[in-house]
Design a protein around this motif. Structure first.
Motif, PDB file in Angstrom:
ATOM      1  N   LEU A  36      -5.658  10.375  -2.928  1.00 53.68           N
ATOM      2  CA  LEU A  36      -5.219  11.639  -2.343  1.00 53.68           C
ATOM      3  C   LEU A  36      -6.348  12.182  -1.479  1.00 53.68           C
ATOM      4  N   ASP A  37      -6.063  12.361  -0.187  1.00 54.39           N
ATOM      5  CA  ASP A  37      -7.062  12.989   0.673  1.00 54.39           C
ATOM      6  C   ASP A  37      -7.151  14.466   0.310  1.00 54.39           C
ATOM      7  N   LEU A  38      -8.085  15.182   0.929  1.00 54.05           N
ATOM      8  CA  LEU A  38      -8.336  16.571   0.545  1.00 54.05           C
ATOM      9  C   LEU A  38      -7.097  17.461   0.684  1.00 54.05           C
ATOM     10  N   PRO A  39      -6.343  17.400   1.788  1.00 50.85           N
ATOM     11  CA  PRO A  39      -5.139  18.239   1.861  1.00 50.85           C
ATOM     12  C   PRO A  39      -4.122  17.932   0.759  1.00 50.85           C
ATOM     13  N   LYS A  40      -3.944  16.652   0.430  1.00 51.64           N
ATOM     14  CA  LYS A  40      -2.992  16.302  -0.633  1.00 51.64           C
ATOM     15  C   LYS A  40      -3.505  16.746  -2.002  1.00 51.64           C
ATOM     16  N   ALA A  41      -4.810  16.628  -2.228  1.00 55.71           N
ATOM     17  CA  ALA A  41      -5.393  17.069  -3.500  1.00 55.71           C
ATOM     18  C   ALA A  41      -5.212  18.578  -3.667  1.00 55.71           C
ATOM     19  N   ARG A  42      -5.492  19.327  -2.598  1.00 58.68           N
ATOM     20  CA  ARG A  42      -5.316  20.790  -2.666  1.00 58.68           C
ATOM     21  C   ARG A  42      -3.855  21.161  -2.848  1.00 58.68           C
ATOM     22  N   SER A  43      -2.972  20.430  -2.182  1.00 61.73           N
ATOM     23  CA  SER A  43      -1.536  20.688  -2.306  1.00 61.73           C
ATOM     24  C   SER A  43      -1.067  20.470  -3.744  1.00 61.73           C
ATOM     25  N   LEU A  44      -1.531  19.398  -4.379  1.00 65.73           N
ATOM     26  CA  LEU A  44      -1.172  19.144  -5.772  1.00 65.73           C
ATOM     27  C   LEU A  44      -1.605  20.315  -6.649  1.00 65.73           C
ATOM     28  N   GLU A  45      -2.835  20.765  -6.468  1.00 69.76           N
ATOM     29  CA  GLU A  45      -3.343  21.885  -7.269  1.00 69.76           C
ATOM     30  C   GLU A  45      -2.555  23.166  -7.014  1.00 69.76           C
ATOM     31  N   ASP A  46      -2.289  23.454  -5.757  1.00 69.32           N
ATOM     32  CA  ASP A  46      -1.597  24.702  -5.408  1.00 69.32           C
ATOM     33  C   ASP A  46      -0.140  24.709  -5.860  1.00 69.32           C
ATOM     34  N   ARG A  47       0.560  23.590  -5.645  1.00 71.93           N
ATOM     35  CA  ARG A  47       1.982  23.547  -5.996  1.00 71.93           C
ATOM     36  C   ARG A  47       2.224  23.624  -7.495  1.00 71.93           C
ATOM     37  N   PHE A  48       1.307  23.069  -8.292  1.00 67.02           N
ATOM     38  CA  PHE A  48       1.544  22.999  -9.736  1.00 67.02           C
ATOM     39  C   PHE A  48       0.597  23.886 -10.547  1.00 67.02           C
ATOM     40  N   ASN A 100       0.795  -1.230   0.000  1.00 71.31           N
ATOM     41  CA  ASN A 100       0.000   0.000   0.000  1.00 71.31           C
ATOM     42  C   ASN A 100       0.828   1.281   0.000  1.00 71.31           C
ATOM     43  N   GLY A 101       1.798   1.374   0.910  1.00 70.14           N
ATOM     44  CA  GLY A 101       2.621   2.581   0.980  1.00 70.14           C
ATOM     45  C   GLY A 101       3.397   2.807  -0.297  1.00 70.14           C
ATOM     46  N   ALA A 102       3.869   1.719  -0.909  1.00 75.29           N
ATOM     47  CA  ALA A 102       4.631   1.814  -2.149  1.00 75.29           C
ATOM     48  C   ALA A 102       3.757   2.315  -3.301  1.00 75.29           C
ATOM     49  N   ILE A 103       2.563   1.749  -3.421  1.00 78.83           N
ATOM     50  CA  ILE A 103       1.649   2.153  -4.493  1.00 78.83           C
ATOM     51  C   ILE A 103       1.222   3.613  -4.304  1.00 78.83           C
ATOM     52  N   GLN A 104       0.939   4.005  -3.064  1.00 82.82           N
ATOM     53  CA  GLN A 104       0.565   5.393  -2.793  1.00 82.82           C
ATOM     54  C   GLN A 104       1.692   6.347  -3.181  1.00 82.82           C
ATOM     55  N   TYR A 105       2.913   5.989  -2.822  1.00 87.37           N
ATOM     56  CA  TYR A 105       4.080   6.821  -3.136  1.00 87.37           C
ATOM     57  C   TYR A 105       4.233   7.005  -4.648  1.00 87.37           C
ATOM     58  N   ILE A 106       4.143   5.909  -5.390  1.00 85.35           N
ATOM     59  CA  ILE A 106       4.274   6.012  -6.853  1.00 85.35           C
ATOM     60  C   ILE A 106       3.156   6.858  -7.433  1.00 85.35           C
ATOM     61  N   HIS A 107       1.929   6.651  -6.949  1.00 86.29           N
ATOM     62  CA  HIS A 107       0.783   7.394  -7.483  1.00 86.29           C
ATOM     63  C   HIS A 107       0.961   8.904  -7.287  1.00 86.29           C
ATOM     64  N   GLU A 108       1.401   9.296  -6.113  1.00 87.52           N
ATOM     65  CA  GLU A 108       1.615  10.725  -5.853  1.00 87.52           C
ATOM     66  C   GLU A 108       2.703  11.290  -6.760  1.00 87.52           C
ATOM     67  N   ARG A 109       3.799  10.546  -6.949  1.00 89.76           N
ATOM     68  CA  ARG A 109       4.878  11.018  -7.829  1.00 89.76           C
ATOM     69  C   ARG A 109       4.396  11.077  -9.278  1.00 89.76           C
ATOM     70  N   ALA A 110       3.542  10.123  -9.678  1.00 86.13           N
ATOM     71  CA  ALA A 110       3.018  10.112 -11.045  1.00 86.13           C
ATOM     72  C   ALA A 110       2.157  11.345 -11.310  1.00 86.13           C
ATOM     73  N   LEU A 111       1.258  11.653 -10.392  1.00 92.48           N
ATOM     74  CA  LEU A 111       0.419  12.846 -10.561  1.00 92.48           C
ATOM     75  C   LEU A 111       1.264  14.114 -10.589  1.00 92.48           C
ATOM     76  N   ILE A 165       2.993  14.454 -14.021  1.00 85.52           N
ATOM     77  CA  ILE A 165       2.079  14.944 -15.061  1.00 85.52           C
ATOM     78  C   ILE A 165       1.782  16.424 -14.830  1.00 85.52           C
ATOM     79  N   ALA A 166       1.471  16.775 -13.594  1.00 90.86           N
ATOM     80  CA  ALA A 166       1.116  18.162 -13.269  1.00 90.86           C
ATOM     81  C   ALA A 166       2.260  19.130 -13.542  1.00 90.86           C
ATOM     82  N   SER A 167       3.490  18.651 -13.493  1.00 89.25           N
ATOM     83  CA  SER A 167       4.644  19.536 -13.686  1.00 89.25           C
ATOM     84  C   SER A 167       4.961  19.802 -15.156  1.00 89.25           C
ATOM     85  N   MET A 168       4.323  19.079 -16.066  1.00 89.96           N
ATOM     86  CA  MET A 168       4.571  19.338 -17.488  1.00 89.96           C
ATOM     87  C   MET A 168       4.019  20.719 -17.834  1.00 89.96           C
TER      88      MET A 168
END
Length: 199
Positions: free
Chosen positions: A114-126, A78-89, A92-95
């Motif tokens: 991605l829980d709500l804080p992580k989803a918002r962080s992805l949007e805000d950072r990129f 689980n932790g491994a799949i979550q880590y890869i998924h976050e890096r994958a998003l 893509i978002a950094s392109m």
């Protein structure tokens, strides 16, 4: 409006792409690879059968290495799949051309998700919009829709040929001398969409 959709070729990511297209988005499917296997070709074949544009995005192998270390430490993927998924998003978002990124995570998913804080962080950072078409849908609804829309191959995770993170993670663990069956859940069914039904 264009959205770059994280794509494995399975039921969830295919249904999400279908929904996004019906919402009026131009959808480009993006499959992640670390270059260990050419399993991305299964996602490309499905994308072509469904009529979507497709690209492969290669991530550094050190991400997969860290994921493998996490899986071995936790004796669970689980932790491994979550880590890869976050890096994958994030990749893509950094392109530079990306304004919208999407995935096929569902209402009842635990991992990857991605829980709500992580989803918002992805949007805000990129500076992107993060879209999850299946977020309000449960397993039964998704099953009904995918059975109506797609020809689907089902199988055990270890045996089904597919283009998700798990295949390369399993392969790396084998290379390191570990049996993935000791880490991944037994009797875990996954899917691969083959094409449209009745087309």
């Amino acid at each position: 409006m264009k959205v770059y959709h994280l794509y494995s070729g399975g039921k969830d990511s295919s249904l999400s792409a279908w929904i996004l297209e019906r919402l009026g988005y131009e959808v480009e499917l993006v499959t992640i690879s670390f270059g260990l296997l050419k399993n991305w070709r299964y996602a490309r074949e499905t994308a072509e059968n469904l009529g979507f544009k497709h690209r492969v995005l290669y991530l550094p192998e050190d991400i997969l290495e860290k994921a493998a270390e996490t899986a071995l430490r936790d004796s669970h993927p689980n932790g491994a799949i979550q880590y890869i998924h976050e890096r994958a998003l994030e990749a893509i978002a950094s392109m530079p051309e990306v304004e919208r990124v999407s995935d096929g995570t569902r209402r009842d998913d635990r991992v990857p998700f991605l829980d709500l804080p992580k989803a918002r962080s992805l949007e805000d950072r990129f500076g992107v919009a993060y879209i999850r078409p299946l977020l309000g849908l449960g397993y039964r609804t998704i099953r009904e829709l995918t059975e109506r829309l797609f020809n689907v191959e089902m199988g055990e995770s270890e045996e089904l040929v597919k283009a998700d993170y798990e295949a390369e993670l399993r392969d790396l663990l084998k290379e390191k001398g570990f049996d993935p069956r000791a880490i991944f859940p037994k009797s875990h069914q996954q899917s691969r969409v083959l094409g449209w039904k009745n087309v």
